[in-house]
Design an enzyme around this catalytic site. Sequence first.
Site, mmCIF file in Angstrom:
data_model
loop_
_atom_site.group_PDB
_atom_site.id
_atom_site.type_symbol
_atom_site.label_atom_id
_atom_site.label_comp_id
_atom_site.label_asym_id
_atom_site.label_seq_id
_atom_site.Cartn_x
_atom_site.Cartn_y
_atom_site.Cartn_z
ATOM 1 N N GLY A 269 0.811 -1.226 0.000
ATOM 2 C CA GLY A 269 0.000 0.000 0.000
ATOM 3 C C GLY A 269 0.837 1.265 0.000
ATOM 4 O O GLY A 269 0.332 2.359 -0.229
ATOM 5 N N GLU A 780 -1.571 36.111 7.510
ATOM 6 C CA GLU A 780 -1.669 37.565 7.609
ATOM 7 C C GLU A 780 -0.281 38.194 7.487
ATOM 8 O O GLU A 780 -0.089 39.123 6.710
ATOM 9 C CB GLU A 780 -2.316 37.960 8.949
ATOM 10 C CG GLU A 780 -2.484 39.465 9.089
ATOM 11 C CD GLU A 780 -3.208 39.866 10.357
ATOM 12 O OE1 GLU A 780 -3.828 39.008 10.997
ATOM 13 O OE2 GLU A 780 -3.148 41.057 10.716
ATOM 14 N N ARG A 855 -3.228 41.885 23.481
ATOM 15 C CA ARG A 855 -4.674 41.813 23.293
ATOM 16 C C ARG A 855 -5.364 41.037 24.411
ATOM 17 O O ARG A 855 -6.504 41.329 24.767
ATOM 18 C CB ARG A 855 -4.973 41.177 21.934
ATOM 19 C CG ARG A 855 -6.416 40.784 21.747
ATOM 20 C CD ARG A 855 -7.064 41.438 20.565
ATOM 21 N NE ARG A 855 -8.509 41.373 20.705
ATOM 22 C CZ ARG A 855 -9.353 41.636 19.754
ATOM 23 N NH1 ARG A 855 -8.923 42.006 18.577
ATOM 24 N NH2 ARG A 855 -10.650 41.569 19.943
ATOM 25 N N GLU A 1231 -14.121 35.577 14.351
ATOM 26 C CA GLU A 1231 -13.390 35.164 15.544
ATOM 27 C C GLU A 1231 -14.259 34.918 16.781
ATOM 28 O O GLU A 1231 -13.990 33.993 17.550
ATOM 29 C CB GLU A 1231 -12.341 36.228 15.902
ATOM 30 C CG GLU A 1231 -11.288 36.414 14.844
ATOM 31 C CD GLU A 1231 -10.453 37.655 15.098
ATOM 32 O OE1 GLU A 1231 -9.297 37.508 15.473
ATOM 33 O OE2 GLU A 1231 -10.985 38.769 14.939
#
Length: 1299
Positions: A269, A780, A855, A1231
């Site tokens: 396989g 980002e 944050r 978010e």
Amino acid sequence: FHRCEKTPPAQPRSVFSIQIVEKNAEPEMTLLTYLRRKLCLTGTKLGCAEGGCGACTVMVSRFHSNRNAIVHQAVNACLAPICSLHHCAVTTVEGIGSVASKVHPVQERIAKAHGSQCGFCTPGIVMSMYALLRNNPQPMMRDIEEAFQGNLCRCTGYRPILEGYKTFTKKEGCCGSRGKAGACYMITGQKEEKGDSTNSVQQLFDPSEFMPLDPTQEIIFPPELMSLSKQPLRELRFIGERMQWIQPSSLKELLQLKAEYPAAKLVVGNTEVGIEMKYKNQFYPLILAPAFIDELNSIHHKCTLGIVFGASVTLTLLGNVLHGEVNKLPSYKTEVFQAILRQLHWFAGQQIRNVAAIGGNIMTASPISDLNPVFMAAGCKLTLMSKGKINIFFLNLGSKVVCYRKTALKPEEILLSIEIPYTRKYFSAFKQSPRKEDDIAIVTCGMNVVFWEGSNIVQDIQLSYGGMASTTVLATTTTCEMLLWDEEMLQDACSYLTEEMTLSPSAPGGMVAYRRTLTISLFFKFFLTVQHKLAQEAVPPGQNMDDVIGRPIMHLSAVKQATGEAVYCDDIPCYKNELYLALVTSTKPHAYIKSIDTTDAMAVPGVVTFVCAKDIPGSNKTGPVVYDETVLADEKVTCVGHIVGAIVADTPAHAQRAAKAVRISYQELQAVIITIQDAIANESFYQPTRTIERGDLTQGFQESDNILQGEIHIGGQEHFYLETNCTLAVPRGEDGEMELFVSTQSTAKTQALVAKALGVPASHIVCRVKRMGGGFGGKETRSTILSTIVAVAAHKVKRAVRCMLDRDEDMLVSGGRHPFFGRYKVGFKKNGKVMALDVTYYSNAGNSMDLSLSRALLHMDNCYNIPHVRGTGYICRTNLPSNTAFRGFGGPQGMMVAESWINDVALSCGLPAEQVRELNLYKQGEYTPFNQCLEQFTIDRCWRECMNISDFHQRKANVELYNKQHRWTKRGLSIIPTKFGISFTAAGALVHIYTDGSVLLTHGGTEMGQGLHTKMVQVASRTLEIPSTKIFISETSTNTVPNTSPTAASASSDLNGMAVYNACKTLLQRLEPYKAKNPKGFWEDWVTAAYFDRVNLSANGFYKTPDLGYDFETNSGHPFNYFSYGVAVSEVEIDCLTGSHKNLHTSIVMDVGKSLNPALDIGQVEGAFMQGVGLFTLEELRYSSQGYLYTRGPGMYKIPAFGDIPTELKVSLLRDAPNEKAIFSSKAVGEPPLFLAASVFYAIKDAITAARAESGLIGPFRLDSPATPERIRNACEDKFTKLCPPPEPGTYTPWDVRV
Ligand SMILES: Cc1cc2nc3c(=O)[nH]c(=O)nc-3n(C[C@H](O)[C@H](O)[C@H](O)COP(=O)(O)OP(=O)(O)OC[C@H]3O[C@@H](n4cnc5c(N)ncnc54)[C@H](O)[C@@H]3O)c2cc1C
Ligand code: FES
Ligand code: FES
């Protein structure tokens, strides 16, 4: 070789079908590479190249002459060697339907059911479903669930996919009657019991619109292949650049070849060998492929003894045969078969099981093989063969495995067959893995006990364990002592097992105490199972699911994604003379580069150049906010995975081979700082350290009745977007111009940083993004490093250069969610009212600042009003690849710490956690610690609705009752709120109206599956008052809309929506006079009239969020424009002995304002929630103490799979909650819902609390995130865990460290 089956001319669905003859198949080439690069069939995607994600699924059909049947199977093209496909028909996603001709019902239904967001997983899921339907046009729901065990999706949360495909199932009993009153839970859900839900549910799609599935219309197996397959086998040889592949035609020939070439590698396989070659630097110059030899494929029933399976029999066939036996024979005769079937159910995914052979599993000799422990405990018989010799071996007498992944087979020997006996009562097998589906075991075992007739005296017993040594082992010392099967024997056996199943504290794989506890716990489970069987007792029920609201517009690209026609970055056809780039990365965490030797690398065929720091014509300094990184390391490396250079060559294979041959010598440096604890000890922090303070802490603590202190560590998270980072850079030949096609969320940053590195003005660089296969924050900023390197390489060689990272490279170099450590001191009243909080956050930022901010501090309150509060955030500088934005961006970690202390307060007061949470919730008009007033506050409404929808109080009573009745499984329940601040800067849009009335819309946002383009078309459609079909979005590019914010922070619909609105309004005003002149006319008439009047039919729009700006120094201003709110209730069940858990129920109520598109928004809620489930319960990045990342692919890093969605999931959008601060009263949704998955974590903690109470443990306890089986088991302290205490810290070097 056939790419796909021929379509008879009479068929209505015309598919792309072609016969390809490949005479010089390259043995090293996989089917996936062949499809994508040679045939340019890019519908089949590359997600991992290790059989772990299913993005590459195709259907392979073959005529089996021994069974006289055509077999259709889903297969991973990334592992299938092209040479293994002789006489096979391959059907790819392009082969079953297309937008241009006609889509297949399988493609249509996933699209219309909103089961495709970024779409990168979609072709693979389509093909898994298609292969299932080819074999079984009316499957049961469980067949579908099984078919998808090998497919991953990072966006949708899976439910919409199952919903869409549920429509193919039999109308009755489709889940195997596991629902209430014997009905199907997929259809009935809870509605049957409770009547209409309080929130009436609108259907998100209309199944009556679906094309019917007509199996008679499917493409047929090519007749010419059928006749070829019926001819006698003949030997095949394929000779490649460095490798030879021989497919012998008979057993005799195989043994002869093995005698001649004892070092030749057998491959069936290729699911093991393929991985060794790709990822473990193994190379086998000669392959023997015995997949088609009759003797190795035979299945022979030996009447009283058992069944003999040829070594090449696939696991799927093994399962089918055993199923048949289990259905036919009395249960006591088939306990071994049932145990194998249980193991097979959790063994890889369908695609792997379809090709992987029994022999391959045995001969791999993996210490965590799932089958070997069962075969050993069952005493299976192996027949080995070499030229002229047969050798028989019984596995219960020991294993053939001599050491890690090495067997005692002689080089010229092969495994011919295995005989699996009928049961000698009693038999069980267990597998414990981090994720239930498609995961490798932590500990796996087979257990067999036989009693003397009519007694509890043990006649024979075998306990076989995988995961406890470098080979599968039998617990022979323990079993020698086991004479009488009773409680006393159980106690003794546990003590003996503790002594026999030891592990070094530094054992590879870590989790030492847990693995040792498991050996005992699993034996205890076996003991209970045998006791139950002896007492002839039976087992319990099943569960329910679903509920959604809203009305939808389908994702505009969904159908293209389902047919494979949607173009992603690496699907762009190759340019003439295009070259490929592979990265060279550091193997040291902190060192000077002494020298780089490329001699061996440059000798690899096809290599053009090596790119290093000195090739950068402009600046080597880079970074999204501060330039504190290098594009390519020049003098020093500061993490394992730091990019030092790149090889550019003619093919990916050559580039990657050469990259591995680059030798770098280092001078290692101290200190090596990997963990947060290391950073604290070395005071290694980025500046500034931020603090937010409000009220008077001293007074707050004085007013409190109690004060407690606690800690929590929250692990990081890999983005695991299905499409890895990819860039194609095309030099334009003059003035340093360059065009870049990039998979990035940030076109403007890419453009700016490439221009900086090349030393040209930004105006000379164009960055274009069609769509991404997921981003979640990971593309980002980190994507800019790869795009800059590719651009530098293209500049150097003056040719187009492409690079799509392999999954392991992507995971190594690109960073992820920040790990966090929170330490808190909280003061509270006896009734649970929190008075004061002093909290400190430490985040592991890695080797550069990137976007690491404070944050979390803005979320330290979550939804709770704390009169006196101080939060401090440290950003740790460590020798890890830079961590970055990831959905929620520090917010979830901030809130997780808040939920930890509030949970501790409740436990400390002995009050229900929901009561303490509710008591402390904010109210409308109150102020956050950063002095922002909470307006349009909807948490109270979300809370009430969620309590109601989940039937919280009844559910809680049921949980309490369940826990009273069960000692070794416990249920837990939790309700968690979230408040998520939304803010971002500005966006632009450009709208052109053409003279035929069609509209080309461009805006600054990128499409990564979230449906942004769909929403923007909706906004334009409403504003221009024209049907959405007239509006088209082609791509995002820096030459149409410049200087845009990255598509991030959930705010892209808000910002771009307003910019689109403004542009459309301008155009509408220009068209107004023509509408007024010709009120009965059509859009096209007004456009034509305006055009002839020389009106500018192109306009741009711009929007900036008003009144934003916050000053940490003065704790004033507005960090957020507004907040999104939500509440979730979750119920789980944990297995106290293994640490596994099941997600039984989740209800979510989310405030998304007035939804722009409920289908997309619900998709975002569910997708985010499931990502959160991964974050808080499953996904664990594991590093060595030197910062080497072990978890570099889906094999070791587990994101949630289909089987992880809660059995019952209800998602509701809060009604009548318009948000005046965003476009058309909507709210951001990407978010905010992620954190609601903390409800699962705290439900687990609730269940653990119940388990600990059984051992007399009450009050707060620490549970770090994620709540893995290891952590759950260790927290459920009991008599077994006491036998296996964790090794003393500092006395050994652990295999992995928590960063
Ligand atoms: C995504 C993924 C998930 C997996 N999940 C699991 C899992 O859950 N549990 C588990 O146990 N394993 C798992 N595996 C491992 C692997 O799939 C199995 O071990 C499988 O059974 C190997 O079979 P194969 O035919 O593909 O082997 P191959 O790769 O073809 O060969 C494996 C080894 O066996 C040897 N071999 C094969 N046949 C013979 C023979 N007749 N005589 C002598 N030597 C022979 C080969 O030379 C080679 O050394 C997984 C692998 C992948 C890629
Ligand atoms: S690419 Fe083949 S399974 Fe992931
Ligand atoms: S839609 Fe499945 S990975 Fe994006």
